[in-house]
Design a protein around this motif. Structure first.
Motif, PDB file in Angstrom:
ATOM      1  N   ARG A   1       0.825  -1.220   0.000  1.00 23.51           N
ATOM      2  CA  ARG A   1       0.000   0.000   0.000  1.00 23.51           C
ATOM      3  C   ARG A   1       0.853   1.261   0.000  1.00 23.51           C
ATOM      4  NH1 ARG A   1      -5.384  -1.670   3.629  1.00 23.51           N
ATOM      5  NH2 ARG A   1      -6.070  -3.210   2.076  1.00 23.51           N
ATOM      6  N   ALA A   2       2.098   1.117   0.438  1.00 20.15           N
ATOM      7  CA  ALA A   2       2.990   2.286   0.440  1.00 20.15           C
ATOM      8  C   ALA A   2       3.700   2.441  -0.908  1.00 20.15           C
ATOM      9  CB  ALA A   2       4.012   2.148   1.561  1.00 20.15           C
ATOM     10  N   GLY A   3       3.334   1.572  -1.855  1.00 22.95           N
ATOM     11  CA  GLY A   3       3.906   1.695  -3.192  1.00 22.95           C
ATOM     12  C   GLY A   3       5.245   1.010  -3.374  1.00 22.95           C
ATOM     13  N   ALA A   4       5.523   0.009  -2.527  1.00 20.74           N
ATOM     14  CA  ALA A   4       6.817  -0.685  -2.635  1.00 20.74           C
ATOM     15  C   ALA A   4       6.972  -1.348  -3.998  1.00 20.74           C
ATOM     16  CB  ALA A   4       6.923  -1.744  -1.538  1.00 20.74           C
ATOM     17  N   ASP A   5       8.208  -1.453  -4.386  1.00 18.47           N
ATOM     18  CA  ASP A   5       8.537  -2.118  -5.635  1.00 18.47           C
ATOM     19  C   ASP A   5       8.302  -3.623  -5.471  1.00 18.47           C
ATOM     20  OD1 ASP A   5       9.679  -2.491  -8.145  1.00 18.47           O
ATOM     21  OD2 ASP A   5      11.625  -2.943  -7.252  1.00 18.47           O
ATOM     22  N   MET A   6       7.631  -4.235  -6.436  1.00 20.76           N
ATOM     23  CA  MET A   6       7.347  -5.674  -6.356  1.00 20.76           C
ATOM     24  C   MET A   6       8.641  -6.499  -6.301  1.00 20.76           C
ATOM     25  SD  MET A   6       4.167  -6.375  -6.055  1.00 20.76           S
ATOM     26  CE  MET A   6       2.484  -5.889  -6.421  1.00 20.76           C
ATOM     27  N   ALA A   7       9.689  -6.001  -6.902  1.00 15.85           N
ATOM     28  CA  ALA A   7      10.966  -6.722  -6.858  1.00 15.85           C
ATOM     29  C   ALA A   7      11.468  -6.840  -5.421  1.00 15.85           C
ATOM     30  CB  ALA A   7      12.003  -6.008  -7.727  1.00 15.85           C
ATOM     31  N   GLN A   8      11.242  -5.795  -4.620  1.00 16.51           N
ATOM     32  CA  GLN A   8      11.659  -5.826  -3.222  1.00 16.51           C
ATOM     33  C   GLN A   8      10.845  -6.876  -2.450  1.00 16.51           C
ATOM     34  OE1 GLN A   8      14.168  -4.555  -1.600  1.00 16.51           O
ATOM     35  NE2 GLN A   8      13.462  -5.445   0.336  1.00 16.51           N
ATOM     36  N   LEU A   9       9.534  -6.942  -2.731  1.00 15.27           N
ATOM     37  CA  LEU A   9       8.686  -7.935  -2.054  1.00 15.27           C
ATOM     38  C   LEU A   9       9.098  -9.351  -2.466  1.00 15.27           C
ATOM     39  CD1 LEU A   9       5.125  -6.305  -2.165  1.00 15.27           C
ATOM     40  CD2 LEU A   9       6.869  -6.178  -0.379  1.00 15.27           C
ATOM     41  N   ARG A  10       9.413  -9.538  -3.748  1.00 13.75           N
ATOM     42  CA  ARG A  10       9.882 -10.859  -4.199  1.00 13.75           C
ATOM     43  C   ARG A  10      11.158 -11.249  -3.456  1.00 13.75           C
ATOM     44  NH1 ARG A  10       8.107  -8.961  -9.356  1.00 13.75           N
ATOM     45  NH2 ARG A  10      10.201  -8.292  -9.977  1.00 13.75           N
ATOM     46  N   LYS A  11      12.050 -10.273  -3.273  1.00  6.69           N
ATOM     47  CA  LYS A  11      13.314 -10.542  -2.577  1.00  6.69           C
ATOM     48  C   LYS A  11      13.047 -11.005  -1.142  1.00  6.69           C
ATOM     49  CE  LYS A  11      17.595  -8.256  -1.182  1.00  6.69           C
ATOM     50  NZ  LYS A  11      18.253  -6.948  -1.026  1.00  6.69           N
ATOM     51  N   GLU A  12      12.121 -10.332  -0.461  1.00  8.93           N
ATOM     52  CA  GLU A  12      11.813 -10.704   0.931  1.00  8.93           C
ATOM     53  C   GLU A  12      11.224 -12.113   1.006  1.00  8.93           C
ATOM     54  OE1 GLU A  12       9.677  -7.926   3.376  1.00  8.93           O
ATOM     55  OE2 GLU A  12      10.564  -6.216   2.331  1.00  8.93           O
ATOM     56  N   VAL A  13      10.334 -12.429   0.058  1.00  7.30           N
ATOM     57  CA  VAL A  13       9.715 -13.758   0.068  1.00  7.30           C
ATOM     58  C   VAL A  13      10.775 -14.825  -0.238  1.00  7.30           C
ATOM     59  CG1 VAL A  13       7.984 -15.249  -1.012  1.00  7.30           C
ATOM     60  CG2 VAL A  13       7.413 -12.866  -0.486  1.00  7.30           C
ATOM     61  N   ARG A  14      11.679 -14.527  -1.167  1.00  9.33           N
ATOM     62  CA  ARG A  14      12.756 -15.485  -1.481  1.00  9.33           C
ATOM     63  C   ARG A  14      13.633 -15.749  -0.251  1.00  9.33           C
ATOM     64  NH1 ARG A  14      13.195 -13.026  -6.882  1.00  9.33           N
ATOM     65  NH2 ARG A  14      12.379 -14.565  -8.364  1.00  9.33           N
ATOM     66  N   GLN A  15      13.904 -14.690   0.510  1.00  6.87           N
ATOM     67  CA  GLN A  15      14.723 -14.858   1.723  1.00  6.87           C
ATOM     68  C   GLN A  15      14.016 -15.767   2.725  1.00  6.87           C
ATOM     69  OE1 GLN A  15      15.245 -10.719   2.731  1.00  6.87           O
ATOM     70  NE2 GLN A  15      17.197 -10.554   1.628  1.00  6.87           N
ATOM     71  N   LEU A  16      12.699 -15.596   2.825  1.00  6.42           N
ATOM     72  CA  LEU A  16      11.921 -16.439   3.738  1.00  6.42           C
ATOM     73  C   LEU A  16      11.924 -17.898   3.257  1.00  6.42           C
ATOM     74  CD1 LEU A  16      10.306 -16.089   6.316  1.00  6.42           C
ATOM     75  CD2 LEU A  16       8.266 -15.678   4.946  1.00  6.42           C
ATOM     76  N   LEU A  17      11.794 -18.082   1.940  1.00 12.62           N
ATOM     77  CA  LEU A  17      11.844 -19.439   1.377  1.00 12.62           C
ATOM     78  C   LEU A  17      13.187 -20.101   1.686  1.00 12.62           C
ATOM     79  CD1 LEU A  17      10.187 -18.788  -2.103  1.00 12.62           C
ATOM     80  CD2 LEU A  17       9.352 -20.402  -0.396  1.00 12.62           C
ATOM     81  N   ALA A  18      14.239 -19.320   1.667  1.00  7.59           N
ATOM     82  CA  ALA A  18      15.579 -19.878   1.874  1.00  7.59           C
ATOM     83  C   ALA A  18      15.772 -20.398   3.298  1.00  7.59           C
ATOM     84  CB  ALA A  18      16.636 -18.810   1.562  1.00  7.59           C
TER      85      ALA A  18
END
Length: 328
Positions: free
Chosen positions: A284-301
């Motif tokens: 909602r704050a307009g974050a870049d989707m690439a940043q969100l993908r990075k966070e999810v990838r870190q969690l997957l790792a």
């Protein structure tokens, strides 16, 4: 270690039942206000631009009760239409299903799990916390409708509670003999309600299997589920019996799922509350989707480590969310 490709998506935290194992009596539930829910557009853009690119291809819609979500048919249609979607399923209590089964099937839902904890209307009412007229018949009608429409597999989820419905295990197992239904017995989990059924709120799956074996016989099924159920079959039966044994047998090594709450928190493990990430606020704050993908990838790792080292942390002490708020 399994690839984590399966996302359970809670569409809403409200439910029209108050099942004791999911919403303990006396637990004051703070339902998420509508503006705190992910909107349809937010949810679909997270799926398309974050979850699918990092490898999720299988989705299950849960709640609360997902059929209470306004516009649920259109959400199903949109997720089913993504070319990367390999599997789309739903878990429901079945109460609203009779009138919606055909529409859900028509827009691309193929697999459905329906909670049916008892074949006795009085026991059923006790479990679902119902004080008014029986809801069993309407749920049974929902199950029949889903079967007639052609959902396959049609799975019935049974949470086995000692002294409440464990005497029905054989009757419930027998539902699989002449119907292509898949009954899954689930060990009760003490999440947010550890005092609910005394010292031991669960019966080990092996004990249930032995009861069924003694009565009907039991063989390992050729049908393998992709989830945590160990699958068996009564000899000659059309359907199967699954046992989900999260209390008596650890299946963390084959966990392939994460959970997205209705208000946008991604949770890597049902059994502990650590490492959750908030996707809605940055979205909602307009974050870049690439940043969100990075966070999810870190969690997957780090998920394998979360599974093994912190498995027990959620079953002790206070739990901030009930099962209904996590999405089961």
């Amino acid at each position: 270690m399994n690839a984590v490709d399966y996302l359970r998506i809670s569409l809403i935290d409200r439910c029209n039942f108050r099942c004791q194992y999911c919403m303990p009596e006396g637990a004051e539930l703070d339902y998420i206000l509508r503006q705190q829910l992910l909107t349809d557009a937010e949810l679909l853009s997270l799926i398309e631009e974050v979850f699918i690119p990092v490898g999720f291809t299988r989705f299950r819609l849960t709640g609360g009760e997902p059929l209470l979500r306004p516009g649920v048919i259109e959400i199903v249609r949109a997720i089913a239409a993504f070319p990367q979607t390999q599997d789309l399923a739903m878990t429901t209590n079945g109460f609203l299903l009779a009138g919606m089964a055909q529409a859900l099937y028509d827009v691309g839902l193929r697999r459905i799990n329906i909670s049916l904890d008892s074949l006795d209307p009085d026991t059923f009412n006790q479990i679902i916390g119902n004080r008014s007229r029986s809801r069993w018949q309407q749920v049974w009608q929902g199950i029949q409708s889903a079967y007639q429409v052609g959902f396959d597999p049609l799975k019935l989820n049974v949470v086995v509670i000692p002294g409440v419905n464990d005497h029905e295990v054989l009757d419930l197992a027998a539902l699989t003999i002449d119907r292509e239904w898949h009954v899954r017995f689930i060990e009760f989990m003490p999440i947010g309600n550890s005092q609910l059924f005394g010292d031991r709120g669960w019966i080990a799956s092996e004990e249930l299997r032995q009861r069924i074996r003694d009565s009907f016989g039991l063989t390992e099924s050729q049908v393998r589920g992709s989830g945590p159920a160990d699958v068996f079959q009564i000899p000659g039966a059309k359907g199967t019996l699954g046992f989900i044994s999260q209390m008596s047998e650890c299946f963390c090594d084959r966990c392939n799922r994460m959970r997205l709450s209705a208000d946008g928190w991604l949770r890597p493990c049902l059994l502990n509350e650590g490492h959750q990430i908030d996707l809605k606020t940055p979205l909602r704050a307009g974050a870049d989707m690439a940043q969100l993908r990075k966070e999810v990838r870190q969690l997957l790792a780090i998920k394998p480590e979360i599974n093994f080292k912190q498995r027990e942390s959620g079953t002790t002490g206070a739990y901030s969310r009930t099962m209904s708020q996590i999405g089961g």
